[in-house]
Motif scaffolding. Sequence first.
Motif, PDB file in Angstrom:
ATOM      1  N   PHE A  34      39.080   4.254  65.493  1.00 51.64           N
ATOM      2  CA  PHE A  34      38.607   4.006  66.852  1.00 51.64           C
ATOM      3  C   PHE A  34      39.814   3.743  67.740  1.00 51.64           C
ATOM      4  CE2 PHE A  34      37.336   1.151  70.299  1.00 51.64           C
ATOM      5  CZ  PHE A  34      36.298   1.868  70.867  1.00 51.64           C
ATOM      6  N   GLU A  35      40.040   4.651  68.674  1.00 54.84           N
ATOM      7  CA  GLU A  35      41.168   4.502  69.591  1.00 54.84           C
ATOM      8  C   GLU A  35      40.771   3.537  70.713  1.00 54.84           C
ATOM      9  OE1 GLU A  35      44.146   5.490  69.359  1.00 54.84           O
ATOM     10  OE2 GLU A  35      44.191   7.190  67.971  1.00 54.84           O
ATOM     11  N   VAL A  36      41.318   2.343  70.675  1.00 54.01           N
ATOM     12  CA  VAL A  36      40.983   1.319  71.655  1.00 54.01           C
ATOM     13  C   VAL A  36      41.494   1.743  73.027  1.00 54.01           C
ATOM     14  CG1 VAL A  36      41.336  -1.081  72.333  1.00 54.01           C
ATOM     15  CG2 VAL A  36      41.010  -0.495  69.914  1.00 54.01           C
ATOM     16  N   ARG A  37      40.627   1.753  74.000  1.00 52.70           N
ATOM     17  CA  ARG A  37      41.017   2.069  75.374  1.00 52.70           C
ATOM     18  C   ARG A  37      41.161   0.793  76.206  1.00 52.70           C
ATOM     19  NH1 ARG A  37      42.648   6.452  73.714  1.00 52.70           N
ATOM     20  NH2 ARG A  37      41.219   8.171  73.322  1.00 52.70           N
ATOM     21  N   GLN A  38      40.242  -0.134  75.978  1.00 48.97           N
ATOM     22  CA  GLN A  38      40.208  -1.363  76.761  1.00 48.97           C
ATOM     23  C   GLN A  38      40.567  -2.543  75.876  1.00 48.97           C
ATOM     24  OE1 GLN A  38      39.387  -1.710  80.161  1.00 48.97           O
ATOM     25  NE2 GLN A  38      40.084  -3.796  79.856  1.00 48.97           N
ATOM     26  N   PRO A  39      41.754  -3.118  76.028  1.00 47.51           N
ATOM     27  CA  PRO A  39      42.112  -4.285  75.209  1.00 47.51           C
ATOM     28  C   PRO A  39      41.224  -5.476  75.541  1.00 47.51           C
ATOM     29  CG  PRO A  39      43.750  -3.897  76.909  1.00 47.51           C
ATOM     30  CD  PRO A  39      42.821  -2.726  76.958  1.00 47.51           C
ATOM     31  N   ALA A  40      41.171  -6.418  74.627  1.00 43.54           N
ATOM     32  CA  ALA A  40      40.342  -7.608  74.806  1.00 43.54           C
ATOM     33  C   ALA A  40      41.033  -8.610  75.721  1.00 43.54           C
ATOM     34  CB  ALA A  40      40.058  -8.254  73.456  1.00 43.54           C
ATOM     35  N   LEU A  41      40.239  -9.341  76.484  1.00 43.85           N
ATOM     36  CA  LEU A  41      40.790 -10.372  77.355  1.00 43.85           C
ATOM     37  C   LEU A  41      40.834 -11.733  76.663  1.00 43.85           C
ATOM     38  CD1 LEU A  41      39.384  -9.252  80.780  1.00 43.85           C
ATOM     39  CD2 LEU A  41      41.758  -9.867  80.348  1.00 43.85           C
ATOM     40  N   GLY A  42      40.382 -11.789  75.418  1.00 39.24           N
ATOM     41  CA  GLY A  42      40.522 -13.005  74.639  1.00 39.24           C
ATOM     42  C   GLY A  42      41.955 -13.187  74.172  1.00 39.24           C
ATOM     43  N   GLY A  43      42.340 -14.432  73.890  1.00 37.36           N
ATOM     44  CA  GLY A  43      43.682 -14.713  73.404  1.00 37.36           C
ATOM     45  C   GLY A  43      43.738 -14.661  71.886  1.00 37.36           C
ATOM     46  N   GLU A  44      44.924 -14.387  71.358  1.00 33.74           N
ATOM     47  CA  GLU A  44      45.120 -14.253  69.902  1.00 33.74           C
ATOM     48  C   GLU A  44      46.560 -14.641  69.591  1.00 33.74           C
ATOM     49  OE1 GLU A  44      45.466 -14.001  66.303  1.00 33.74           O
ATOM     50  OE2 GLU A  44      43.440 -13.347  66.858  1.00 33.74           O
ATOM     51  N   ASP A  45      46.739 -15.680  68.731  1.00 29.05           N
ATOM     52  CA  ASP A  45      48.115 -16.149  68.539  1.00 29.05           C
ATOM     53  C   ASP A  45      48.922 -15.322  67.538  1.00 29.05           C
ATOM     54  OD1 ASP A  45      47.336 -17.137  66.038  1.00 29.05           O
ATOM     55  OD2 ASP A  45      48.034 -19.177  66.402  1.00 29.05           O
TER      56      ASP A  45
ATOM     57  N   ALA B 171      44.345 -23.440  71.014  1.00 30.99           N
ATOM     58  CA  ALA B 171      45.046 -23.043  72.231  1.00 30.99           C
ATOM     59  C   ALA B 171      45.379 -24.293  73.059  1.00 30.99           C
ATOM     60  CB  ALA B 171      44.166 -22.083  73.028  1.00 30.99           C
ATOM     61  N   PRO B 172      46.465 -24.299  73.843  1.00 26.14           N
ATOM     62  CA  PRO B 172      47.276 -23.126  74.187  1.00 26.14           C
ATOM     63  C   PRO B 172      48.440 -22.822  73.240  1.00 26.14           C
ATOM     64  CG  PRO B 172      47.954 -24.983  75.517  1.00 26.14           C
ATOM     65  CD  PRO B 172      46.792 -25.461  74.695  1.00 26.14           C
ATOM     66  N   ARG B 173      48.721 -23.690  72.278  1.00 25.12           N
ATOM     67  CA  ARG B 173      49.870 -23.429  71.405  1.00 25.12           C
ATOM     68  C   ARG B 173      49.482 -22.620  70.186  1.00 25.12           C
ATOM     69  NH1 ARG B 173      54.972 -25.059  69.663  1.00 25.12           N
ATOM     70  NH2 ARG B 173      55.165 -25.409  67.418  1.00 25.12           N
ATOM     71  N   GLY B 174      48.411 -22.992  69.532  1.00 23.85           N
ATOM     72  CA  GLY B 174      48.008 -22.302  68.317  1.00 23.85           C
ATOM     73  C   GLY B 174      48.884 -22.660  67.134  1.00 23.85           C
ATOM     74  N   GLY B 175      48.531 -22.106  65.984  1.00 23.66           N
ATOM     75  CA  GLY B 175      49.255 -22.423  64.763  1.00 23.66           C
ATOM     76  C   GLY B 175      50.432 -21.529  64.470  1.00 23.66           C
ATOM     77  N   ALA B 176      50.484 -20.347  65.082  1.00 24.68           N
ATOM     78  CA  ALA B 176      51.556 -19.405  64.774  1.00 24.68           C
ATOM     79  C   ALA B 176      52.951 -19.943  65.078  1.00 24.68           C
ATOM     80  CB  ALA B 176      51.321 -18.083  65.508  1.00 24.68           C
ATOM     81  N   PRO B 177      53.190 -20.594  66.234  1.00 29.34           N
ATOM     82  CA  PRO B 177      54.544 -21.101  66.488  1.00 29.34           C
ATOM     83  C   PRO B 177      55.035 -22.064  65.416  1.00 29.34           C
ATOM     84  CG  PRO B 177      53.297 -21.056  68.528  1.00 29.34           C
ATOM     85  CD  PRO B 177      52.317 -20.767  67.429  1.00 29.34           C
ATOM     86  N   SER B 178      54.151 -22.915  64.911  1.00 32.85           N
ATOM     87  CA  SER B 178      54.568 -23.858  63.861  1.00 32.85           C
ATOM     88  C   SER B 178      54.942 -23.114  62.588  1.00 32.85           C
ATOM     89  CB  SER B 178      53.444 -24.859  63.574  1.00 32.85           C
ATOM     90  OG  SER B 178      53.186 -25.659  64.699  1.00 32.85           O
ATOM     91  N   MET B 179      54.213 -22.061  62.266  1.00 35.37           N
ATOM     92  CA  MET B 179      54.537 -21.271  61.079  1.00 35.37           C
ATOM     93  C   MET B 179      55.881 -20.576  61.256  1.00 35.37           C
ATOM     94  SD  MET B 179      52.007 -21.685  58.902  1.00 35.37           S
ATOM     95  CE  MET B 179      51.837 -20.287  57.786  1.00 35.37           C
ATOM     96  N   ILE B 180      56.113 -20.042  62.438  1.00 31.62           N
ATOM     97  CA  ILE B 180      57.389 -19.360  62.709  1.00 31.62           C
ATOM     98  C   ILE B 180      58.544 -20.350  62.641  1.00 31.62           C
ATOM     99  CG2 ILE B 180      58.708 -18.135  64.485  1.00 31.62           C
ATOM    100  CD1 ILE B 180      55.979 -16.935  65.410  1.00 31.62           C
ATOM    101  N   GLU B 181      58.342 -21.544  63.228  1.00 38.37           N
ATOM    102  CA  GLU B 181      59.384 -22.583  63.181  1.00 38.37           C
ATOM    103  C   GLU B 181      59.669 -23.027  61.750  1.00 38.37           C
ATOM    104  OE1 GLU B 181      57.802 -25.551  65.733  1.00 38.37           O
ATOM    105  OE2 GLU B 181      58.005 -24.301  67.541  1.00 38.37           O
TER     106      GLU B 181
ATOM    107  N   GLN C 163      47.493 -18.819  57.924  1.00 39.86           N
ATOM    108  CA  GLN C 163      47.875 -19.650  59.068  1.00 39.86           C
ATOM    109  C   GLN C 163      46.757 -20.567  59.547  1.00 39.86           C
ATOM    110  OE1 GLN C 163      48.918 -17.608  62.916  1.00 39.86           O
ATOM    111  NE2 GLN C 163      47.575 -19.252  63.623  1.00 39.86           N
ATOM    112  N   PRO C 164      47.081 -21.827  59.827  1.00 40.44           N
ATOM    113  CA  PRO C 164      46.100 -22.737  60.430  1.00 40.44           C
ATOM    114  C   PRO C 164      46.049 -22.585  61.942  1.00 40.44           C
ATOM    115  CG  PRO C 164      48.139 -23.915  60.075  1.00 40.44           C
ATOM    116  CD  PRO C 164      48.349 -22.515  59.534  1.00 40.44           C
ATOM    117  N   ALA C 165      44.992 -23.153  62.535  1.00 36.79           N
ATOM    118  CA  ALA C 165      44.972 -23.516  63.961  1.00 36.79           C
ATOM    119  C   ALA C 165      45.099 -22.355  64.946  1.00 36.79           C
ATOM    120  CB  ALA C 165      46.060 -24.550  64.241  1.00 36.79           C
ATOM    121  N   GLU C 166      44.551 -21.199  64.620  1.00 39.77           N
ATOM    122  CA  GLU C 166      44.580 -20.119  65.610  1.00 39.77           C
ATOM    123  C   GLU C 166      43.757 -20.500  66.839  1.00 39.77           C
ATOM    124  OE1 GLU C 166      43.649 -16.782  68.020  1.00 39.77           O
ATOM    125  OE2 GLU C 166      42.128 -17.843  66.841  1.00 39.77           O
ATOM    126  N   GLU C 167      42.723 -21.315  66.630  1.00 38.58           N
ATOM    127  CA  GLU C 167      41.843 -21.699  67.736  1.00 38.58           C
ATOM    128  C   GLU C 167      42.409 -22.831  68.580  1.00 38.58           C
ATOM    129  OE1 GLU C 167      39.343 -20.011  68.481  1.00 38.58           O
ATOM    130  OE2 GLU C 167      38.634 -18.978  66.683  1.00 38.58           O
TER     131      GLU C 167
END
Length: 399
Positions: free
Chosen positions: A327-338, A141-151, A135-139
């Motif tokens: 590693f059992e994640v307790r605290q999720p990241a506050l960064g965005g991920e498409d 934001a705010p749309r990212g590349g995932a919606p275009s791939m899904i479409e 996938q292109p364009a994960e960086e």
Amino acid sequence: MVNMKPIEVDETLTELVVSWRRHLHAHPELSYQEEETASFVEERLREMGLRPTRVAKTGVVALVEGAREGKTVALRADMDALPIVEETGLPFSSKRPGVMHACGHDAHTAILLGAAKLLSSNREVIRGCVKLIFQPAEEAAPRGGAPSMIEAGVLDEPRVEAILGLHVWPDLPLGEIGIKEGAMSAASDPFRIEVLGKSAHASTPHYGVDAIAICGPLLSALHSIVSRQVSPTDQAVVTVGTIQGGQRYNVLADRVEMRGTARTYDPAVRDRVERAIRSAVEGICSSMGGTGVLEYNRGYPPTVNDPFVTEVMRSLIRDLFGEEALFEVRQPALGGEDFAFYAERVKGAFMWLGCRPKEVPVEEFPTLHNGRFNPDERCLPIGVKLLANGALRLLEVLG
């Protein structure tokens, strides 16, 4: 059968994956400019006997068809780089000034290529199909590349039942893999505020409306939203990153622009934070004689791991690498991920792949989006083995 023998990553494949990663690292491309990267991926896939298809301009998708009938699962990697000056000093440093793979997408792409080669060499054990999504364009934001791939239909024909993804993670040491059910990363919503006042000479401020003066209490109000309007048991971040305004030292500013971001995990909290920002902008600006205009963009949703897929991968991590690797994640990241957009459509799990040498303290290792970031390449075969066997395990349990 779920307890099937895992497929292994040998030294030859490891060396290939490392060489692919280094090539990609030296030739980074920004979002939606990944032409060379996509061509490189296509060439490697064709060498494996696969038939890649170009989608969404610079995205690539291919299908590994197994020897047995079954369902389809997907593996996804992002490919774009960042506008960052590289400072690693590596012999395979970026050949493009001001562009760098500072978020590990070179590693992600190489890992998925490695998983593709491992799977395509073991079709006889695949029950169904594995769809490979580059996938292109994960960086972007705010749309990212995932919606275009899904479409473009990457989750269809054949229909994807579950999807896996990962991210190299410097907070975790080499050999550990982080996962949890529920939110793994936050919703990422950028906003822009325009504060409008009225110009006047600095010696006669009573004839004008000082947009800069309005920004003081407005900034304080925005920064108090989380502490006073969000429950302490919930989590959110509101940050203003830029403030720009004013033309001259002796003239009241008639316009100031503020840009920032809001991060949340829960949809209800996301709504509450947006309402609070809008209320602060409109209320404070009008109370001080100005006007406030808010542009609030709903960006990446939170990345939410499906409980079923998460449990399948937990079990697999233990089986492949031992209990100590989980590693059992307790605290999720506050960064965005498409990857979140895929996980909204189909059951999915996103994982963190430890990439920091164990002997290096976390506070001394360059983090993501840093010009010195360089993941330990020993994580690459771990990621290949994880994704390839994750696809096999999911196909078996899905039937």
